[in-house]
Design a protein around this motif. Structure first.
Motif, PDB file in Angstrom:
ATOM      1  N   ILE A 138       0.670  -1.519  -0.017  1.00 16.20           N
ATOM      2  CA  ILE A 138      -0.001   0.583   0.236  1.00 16.20           C
ATOM      3  C   ILE A 138       1.025   1.101  -0.142  1.00 16.20           C
ATOM      4  O   ILE A 138       1.338   1.599   0.922  1.00 16.20           O
ATOM      5  CB  ILE A 138      -0.850  -0.347   1.407  1.00 16.20           C
ATOM      6  N   LEU A 139       0.188   2.238  -1.129  1.00 16.18           N
ATOM      7  CA  LEU A 139       1.352   3.501  -1.038  1.00 16.18           C
ATOM      8  C   LEU A 139       0.838   4.484  -0.107  1.00 16.18           C
ATOM      9  O   LEU A 139      -0.696   4.426  -0.394  1.00 16.18           O
ATOM     10  CB  LEU A 139       1.555   4.087  -2.679  1.00 16.18           C
ATOM     11  N   GLY A 140       0.682   5.121   1.010  1.00 15.43           N
ATOM     12  CA  GLY A 140      -0.231   5.873   1.195  1.00 15.43           C
ATOM     13  C   GLY A 140      -0.095   7.560   1.137  1.00 15.43           C
ATOM     14  O   GLY A 140       1.639   7.754   0.755  1.00 15.43           O
ATOM     15  N   ILE A 141      -0.644   8.517   1.104  1.00 17.48           N
ATOM     16  CA  ILE A 141      -0.372  10.013  -0.007  1.00 17.48           C
ATOM     17  C   ILE A 141      -0.733  10.804   0.913  1.00 17.48           C
ATOM     18  O   ILE A 141      -2.129  10.475   1.179  1.00 17.48           O
ATOM     19  CB  ILE A 141      -0.667   9.844  -1.563  1.00 17.48           C
ATOM     20  N   ASP A 142      -0.677  11.980   1.743  1.00 18.90           N
ATOM     21  CA  ASP A 142      -0.474  13.135   2.585  1.00 18.90           C
ATOM     22  C   ASP A 142      -0.607  14.341   1.528  1.00 18.90           C
ATOM     23  O   ASP A 142       0.466  14.910   1.347  1.00 18.90           O
ATOM     24  CB  ASP A 142       0.113  12.587   3.541  1.00 18.90           C
ATOM     25  N   PRO A 143      -1.212  14.335   0.800  1.00 19.92           N
ATOM     26  CA  PRO A 143      -0.840  15.638  -0.290  1.00 19.92           C
ATOM     27  C   PRO A 143      -1.007  17.161   0.031  1.00 19.92           C
ATOM     28  O   PRO A 143      -1.376  17.197   1.168  1.00 19.92           O
ATOM     29  CB  PRO A 143      -2.370  15.436  -0.694  1.00 19.92           C
ATOM     30  N   VAL A 163      -9.383  16.105   1.341  1.00 15.48           N
ATOM     31  CA  VAL A 163      -8.914  17.302   1.695  1.00 15.48           C
ATOM     32  C   VAL A 163     -10.971  17.964   2.451  1.00 15.48           C
ATOM     33  O   VAL A 163     -11.377  17.385   2.308  1.00 15.48           O
ATOM     34  CB  VAL A 163      -9.073  18.296  -0.075  1.00 15.48           C
ATOM     35  N   PHE A 164     -10.550  18.091   3.411  1.00 16.28           N
ATOM     36  CA  PHE A 164     -10.788  19.366   4.001  1.00 16.28           C
ATOM     37  C   PHE A 164     -11.258  20.954   3.210  1.00 16.28           C
ATOM     38  O   PHE A 164     -10.235  21.552   3.340  1.00 16.28           O
ATOM     39  CB  PHE A 164     -11.373  19.034   5.617  1.00 16.28           C
ATOM     40  N   VAL A 165     -12.606  21.973   4.193  1.00 13.50           N
ATOM     41  CA  VAL A 165     -12.671  22.661   3.496  1.00 13.50           C
ATOM     42  C   VAL A 165     -11.881  23.660   4.775  1.00 13.50           C
ATOM     43  O   VAL A 165     -11.962  23.375   5.421  1.00 13.50           O
ATOM     44  CB  VAL A 165     -14.492  23.541   3.294  1.00 13.50           C
ATOM     45  N   ASN A 166     -10.978  24.149   4.541  1.00  8.39           N
ATOM     46  CA  ASN A 166      -9.667  25.338   5.350  1.00  8.39           C
ATOM     47  C   ASN A 166     -10.691  26.172   5.131  1.00  8.39           C
ATOM     48  O   ASN A 166     -11.959  26.392   4.548  1.00  8.39           O
ATOM     49  CB  ASN A 166      -8.238  25.354   5.031  1.00  8.39           C
ATOM     50  N   VAL A 167     -10.436  27.227   6.710  1.00  7.78           N
ATOM     51  CA  VAL A 167     -10.931  28.658   6.295  1.00  7.78           C
ATOM     52  C   VAL A 167     -10.503  29.755   5.363  1.00  7.78           C
ATOM     53  O   VAL A 167     -10.920  30.370   4.523  1.00  7.78           O
ATOM     54  CB  VAL A 167     -10.526  29.304   7.636  1.00  7.78           C
ATOM     55  N   ASN A 168      -8.899  29.113   4.676  1.00  8.37           N
ATOM     56  CA  ASN A 168      -9.080  30.073   3.787  1.00  8.37           C
ATOM     57  C   ASN A 168      -9.423  28.891   2.338  1.00  8.37           C
ATOM     58  O   ASN A 168      -9.156  27.898   1.599  1.00  8.37           O
ATOM     59  CB  ASN A 168      -7.110  30.297   3.363  1.00  8.37           C
ATOM     60  N   THR A 198      -7.705  25.607   0.390  1.00  8.89           N
ATOM     61  CA  THR A 198      -8.876  24.388  -0.565  1.00  8.89           C
ATOM     62  C   THR A 198      -7.940  24.376  -1.566  1.00  8.89           C
ATOM     63  O   THR A 198      -7.947  23.231  -2.390  1.00  8.89           O
ATOM     64  CB  THR A 198     -10.357  24.463   0.741  1.00  8.89           C
ATOM     65  N   LEU A 199      -8.358  25.188  -2.798  1.00  7.06           N
ATOM     66  CA  LEU A 199      -8.289  24.967  -4.052  1.00  7.06           C
ATOM     67  C   LEU A 199      -7.410  24.885  -4.196  1.00  7.06           C
ATOM     68  O   LEU A 199      -7.271  23.798  -5.307  1.00  7.06           O
ATOM     69  CB  LEU A 199      -8.668  26.536  -4.621  1.00  7.06           C
TER      70      LEU A 199
END
Length: 182
Positions: free
Chosen positions: A3-8, A71-76, A80-81
């Motif tokens: 398994i390859l895990g990725i933290d973008p 990805v969760f929606v950040n304050v900024n 996020t985009l």
């Protein structure tokens, strides 16, 4: 299963590779792909570095599946985009390589690795070190990526049991390409 895990991340993307052998999850490799050396306005170039970097990791370690943080929606909203675009480039590289991709939230990863969803980065690093019997702490981005791989190792087994039991499997939170399940 490998398994390859990725933290973008747009500036730093963590990756972690683990092997699952029976009930054991074994460390293979981890690291980061960085774009901080590029001009901050050069988004297409950054995305190419991420795409090519994950392609190199896939070629070198030959994983059978991948897991990526949702990805969760950040304050900024702009951040996020941008993070979403980085994540898209990474997932595209994985799919181009023919890998099934599972997706997990940070909360799911923290619960799987540390036992609670409010774990801090240092707690994740320490738990990943313990779970994989590492001699030292992995960096925070690599630790999150390894945590995502560990999460998928456990969730993949549960999904396989569900599929065997009812012939369906999956719950909408984990997606697989082409119906392959690992």
């Amino acid at each position: 299963m490998r398994i390859l895990g990725i933290d973008p991340g747009l500036r730093t993307t963590g990756f972690g590779v683990v092997d699952v052998v029976g009930a054991d999850v074994r460390y293979v490799a981890s690291g980061t792909i960085g774009t901080q050396h590029l001009d901050t306005r050069a988004l297409p170039e950054r995305l190419k570095v991420l795409f090519d970097g994950i392609g190199e990791v896939v070629q070198r370690y030959q994983p059978t599946c991948a897991s990526v943080e949702i990805v969760f929606v950040n304050v900024n909203p702009q951040s996020t985009l941008l993070l979403g675009q980085a994540r898209g480039a990474l997932i595209t590289a994985l799919v181009t390589a023919g890998l099934p991709v599972a997706e997990y939230t940070a909360l799911q990863m923290k619960q799987a690795v540390a036992g609670h969803g409010r774990a801090h980065k240092d707690q994740i690093q320490e738990m990943v070190k313990r779970l994989l019997n590492l001699p030292g702490l992995p960096g925070p981005d690599a630790a999150d990526a390894l945590g995502l791989a560990i999460t998928h190792a456990h969730a993949g087994k549960a999904l396989a049991r569900l599929t065997a039991a009812d012939g369906v499997g999956g719950n909408g939170k984990v997606s697989y390409r082409a119906g392959r399940q690992h």
